[in-house]
Scaffold this motif. Structure first.
Motif: not given
Ligand SMILES: [Fe+2]
Ligand SMILES: O=C(O)CCC(=O)C(=O)O
Length: 240
Positions: A152, A154, A208, A234
């Motif tokens: 996926h 993010d 990833h 993040r």
């Molecule tokens: Fe992720």
């Protein structure tokens, strides 16, 4: 109420979900090329990153980092001491058709003990340049021995250009696959107590995933999977 910026439970968390089939044109777990010492920040880190060829390694050079032994055993114990009671109250989730993660439970945390705050500040200091807006909530993901994270990207709505994660309890292999050309891949060896950082192209142009038991090979060598907890910081998306 869930926090406004919560990454959890959000239907738009994942921009892409590609399934977890082997890569066309390359053999998963094949030795691949190591990121050369000249391109990585230190020769000691280069052996933790391999890829399908020099071009893909060039593309992600400086945008993928793995730091071995980033936290001490004591720091890992301290993080686990704070997280285990919270995680143990939750059940692992399996087999939801739309889940990008299989066999997991998760939480988010904004307040930490003093010692854990110091550990997380060290993560933030190496991952984010001064002044870059960061998500205050730290994402904690507990993936069972049999669990895995499917490919996926993010969500760009909730996550900016940098993702930095500590790996606790178990080693695992994180695979990045180019969205443009799926035969371009990069594998990261995520040892227990290491820190990985994905930036820019590695974060936006590659999916990833964390490989499942049985598929978990790094440079042709099996990496036995156990229960793994990741603690992820993040950056925030820049304002539109
Ligand atoms: Fe992720
Ligand atoms: O467990 C990790 O380190 C990565 C987790 C992940 O990719 C995510 O939550 O989006």
């Amino acid at each position: 109420m869930r926090p406004r910026f919560s990454l959890l439970w959000s239907p738009v968390r994942f921009k892409a979900l590609l399934g977890s089939s082997p890569l066309p044109g390359s053999r998963p777990g094949a030795p691949g090329l190591a990121l050369s010492a000249g391109r990585s920040r230190s020769a000691g880190r280069s052996r933790l990153v391999v890829g399908s060829g020099p071009a893909v390694l060039e593309l992600v050079s400086g945008q993928v980092e793995v730091r071995e032994e980033f936290i001490s055993e004591e720091e890992e114990r301290e993080l686990l001491g704070e997280l285990e009671p919270v995680l143990k109250r939750k059940r692992y989730q399996f087999d939801h058709w739309d889940n990008a993660i299989h066999g997991y439970r998760e939480t988010e945390r904004s307040h930490w003990s003093e010692r854990n705050s110091e550990t997380l500040q060290r993560v933030r200091d190496v991952a984010f340049p001064p002044g870059i807006p960061q998500l205050g909530l730290v994402h904690v993901l507990d993936v069972d021995k049999g669990g895995y994270i499917k490919p996926h990207v993010d969500s760009v709505k909730f996550c900016g250009s940098t993702i930095a994660g500590l790996s606790l309890l178990s080693p695992s292999v994180m695979r990045l696959v180019s969205e443009q050309n799926q035969s371009d891949w990069v594998d990261l060896m995520l040892l227990r107590r290491s820190l990985y950082i994905l930036r820019g192209a590695a974060r936006y142009l590659f999916t990833h995933q964390v490989l499942k038991e049985g598929d978990s090979y790094f440079g042709g060598v099996e990496v036995p999977r156990g229960r793994r907890i990741s603690v992820i910081c993040r950056s925030l998306p820049s304002a539109a």
